[in-house]
Design an enzyme around this catalytic site. Structure first.
Site, short mmCIF file in Angstrom:
data_model
loop_
_atom_site.label_atom_id
_atom_site.label_comp_id
_atom_site.label_asym_id
_atom_site.label_seq_id
_atom_site.Cartn_x
_atom_site.Cartn_y
_atom_site.Cartn_z
N GLU A 13 76.07 22.15 53.80
CA GLU A 13 77.16 22.13 54.78
C GLU A 13 78.30 23.05 54.36
O GLU A 13 79.06 23.55 55.18
CB GLU A 13 77.69 20.68 54.94
CG GLU A 13 77.74 20.26 56.39
CD GLU A 13 78.06 18.80 56.59
OE1 GLU A 13 77.33 18.15 57.35
OE2 GLU A 13 79.03 18.28 56.01
N HIS B 53 52.54 17.45 42.99
CA HIS B 53 51.24 17.22 43.64
C HIS B 53 51.32 17.44 45.15
O HIS B 53 50.41 17.06 45.87
CB HIS B 53 50.74 15.81 43.30
CG HIS B 53 50.51 15.64 41.84
ND1 HIS B 53 49.25 15.67 41.25
CD2 HIS B 53 51.39 15.50 40.81
CE1 HIS B 53 49.38 15.53 39.95
NE2 HIS B 53 50.66 15.42 39.65
N LYS C 118 76.03 17.33 68.59
CA LYS C 118 76.82 16.21 69.13
C LYS C 118 77.19 16.50 70.58
O LYS C 118 77.11 15.63 71.44
CB LYS C 118 78.11 16.02 68.32
CG LYS C 118 77.90 15.54 66.92
CD LYS C 118 79.25 15.23 66.30
CE LYS C 118 79.13 15.08 64.80
NZ LYS C 118 80.44 15.09 64.14
O1 PA5 Z 1 81.00 16.45 54.96
C1 PA5 Z 1 81.35 16.09 56.08
O2 PA5 Z 1 82.50 16.25 56.47
C2 PA5 Z 1 80.39 15.39 57.01
O3 PA5 Z 1 79.12 15.30 56.48
C3 PA5 Z 1 80.89 13.99 57.32
O4 PA5 Z 1 81.00 13.27 56.13
C4 PA5 Z 1 79.93 13.26 58.28
O5 PA5 Z 1 79.72 14.03 59.42
C5 PA5 Z 1 80.49 11.91 58.65
O6 PA5 Z 1 81.74 12.04 59.27
P1 PA5 Z 1 82.73 10.84 59.39
O7 PA5 Z 1 83.12 10.41 58.04
O8 PA5 Z 1 83.88 11.40 60.17
O9 PA5 Z 1 82.02 9.74 60.14
#
Ligand code: PA5
Length: 452
Positions: free
Chosen positions: A290, A311, A425
């Site tokens: 990310e 494996h 989303k």
């Molecule tokens: O690293 C990030 O920002 C994302 O992976 C969030 O943690 C994830 O989308 C969850 O978001 P939230 O904490 O707003 O529910």
């Protein structure tokens, strides 16, 4: 106190001599930019000095809340996804009994994770399992609006209230969310739940050392003070004034960047030789994926569990396309001791192992794999933990975070945002006719009709 260590020699042998040293000035500039807050995403640098800024009083508050949940619950369900989930699970699984979910040890509540998928079977089975259990919920969402988590929390809240009564449920539901915004905050304030704030300047995937990770970890019975101490010591050991030659996080960032840029190694596989580290790999995948996968750039982070995956993926790694490098997380000393027994009949032919520790066999598998993969053209990085405990896991978490900050900046992206996550989303909300998405709903229906 010992420290985790890094060996990059089996990776640098694939690079031209002097490659790592040539990055010295660039790394220094990145470290200064992180420290001075002049890098992209500088409003999300709260994690940088988080470990050293956590006070004992704050840890006591988190521990007190955990103690309440531990006293009142047989099961604690942690609802969260992505950065609001993976860090806690990674640490709990790395430190816990491999069969914790089967062993009811009475001392510690079972910690279950939900809100990280929309599987109807998963949720129905969870609900069913919780039917006769005294359970509590930690609802974690920074935005407070994430669908997977919110949907799960609604189900769990209703079930908890139905089983324990609304008043008692209040004592065992905790919210970890934004200070002001989002539905999770509104709900927590209205219902009077105990709550913790996720600081604005700490992004989800960098939040394991906030209550997001600390509360579930403390609930599971692990020492959050030692975890934070390990991270704080790593913060010191990898600070901006620590030169590249001494700074293992900067070295890791540079070597992976050089393999990507100069050797076209586009995939990094993080591997472990301890099944307990599976979720450390999952947490790391999110942290790097990310943070770096944007602007059509970035190493693809993959994870394997060895020797299990030798494996399955072993063939590909040994002889497939040479676009990969490997990073091994190795644990020097297991916490338990088990000797391989001698057998008079030796029907399985394994007496050559008799008297050896199981870990000795594992270590030879690890070394043999490293050598074979290097011979097969796969650069190899090794991160070694003296043992699996809170302190060294704390070091490891911060090591990966700061290396990720450096690495993302070397790549030239903003490592602290994740705009690409919104695309699915938007489509999902349009398809579900969420209020406010009318135009998108119309557009997506037209598109689907045309695709028929
Ligand atoms: O690293 C990030 O920002 C994302 O992976 C969030 O943690 C994830 O989308 C969850 O978001 P939230 O904490 O707003 O529910």
């Amino acid at each position: 106190m010992k420290s985790i260590s890094l060996d990059i020699t089996k990776a640098t042998q694939f690079l031209k001599p002097g490659t790592i040293e040539a990055y010295e000035e660039k790394v220094k500039a990145v470290q200064e930019a992180l420290e001075n807050g002049t890098c992209p995403g500088n409003d999300f640098l709260g994690w940088l000095h988080l470990p050293s800024s956590i006070t004992p009083a704050f840890l006591d508050e988190v521990q007190a809340c955990a103690n309440t949940l531990r006293e009142k619950c047989e099961v604690v369900v942690v609802a969260g996804i992505g950065g609001s989930y993976l860090g806690a699970r990674a640490v709990i699984e790395a430190l816990g009994n491999s069969f914790a979910w089967l062993v009811n040890d009475k001392k510690n509540p079972a910690i279950l994770f939900a809100g990280n998928n929309i599987g109807e079977d998963y949720l129905a089975e969870l609900t069913d399992y919780l039917k006769d259990k005294k359970f509590g919920v930690i609802n974690i969402s920074k935005s407070g609006t994430t669908t997977e988590t919110a949907l799960t929390f609604r189900l769990l809240k209703k079930q908890c209230e139905a089983q324990r009564g609304k008043e008692e449920a209040k004592d065992v539901i905790v919210a970890i969310t934004d200070a002001k915004k989002g539905a999770a905050r509104t709900c927590a304030d209205k219902e009077g739940y105990k709550s913790f704030v996720i600081p604005d300047n700490v992004g989800g995937r960098f939040s394991v050392l906030t209550p997001v990770g600390l509360l579930p970890i403390a609930c599971a019975g692990f020492d959050i003070k030692a975890l934070v101490q390990g991270a704080a010591d790593m913060e010191k050991a990898t600070g901006k004034d620590v030169a590249l030659q001494e700074n293992i996080a900067a070295q890791y960032a540079v070597v992976r960047h050089a393999l990507y840029r100069e050797m076209d190694k586009k995939i990094e596989i993080i591997v472990n030789f301890q099944p307990k580290l599976h979720f450390i790999g999952e947490w790391w995948k999110q942290l790097y994926g990310e943070s770096e996968g944007k602007d059509h750039l970035g190493i693809f982070p993959a994870a394997c569990d060895f020797t299990t995956d030798l494996h399955s993926m072993g063939q590909w790694i040994q002889e497939g396309e040479r676009s990969i490098f490997e990073t091994v997380i190795s644990v020097e000393q297991p916490n338990k001791k088990m000797l391989f027994p001698k057998d008079e009949e030796n029907l399985d032919g394994l007496n050559f192992l008799a008297g050896k520790r199981v870990d000795e066999v594992n270590k030879m598998a690890e070394l043999g794999t490293r050598l074979a993969h290097v011979d097969g053209g796969v650069p190899n990085i090794r991160i070694s933990l003296p043992e699996l405990n809170e302190y060294y896991i704390g070091q490891l978490l911060y090591f990966f975070e700061i290396a990720c900050g450096i690495s993302g900046n070397l790549l030239g992206v903003n490592p602290f945002n994740q705009p690409g996550v919104e695309a699915y989303k938007k489509n999902m909300f349009a398809l579900l006719n969420k209020p406010g998405y009318e135009a998108e709903s119309k557009a997506i229906q037209e598109r689907l009709a045309n695709e028929k």
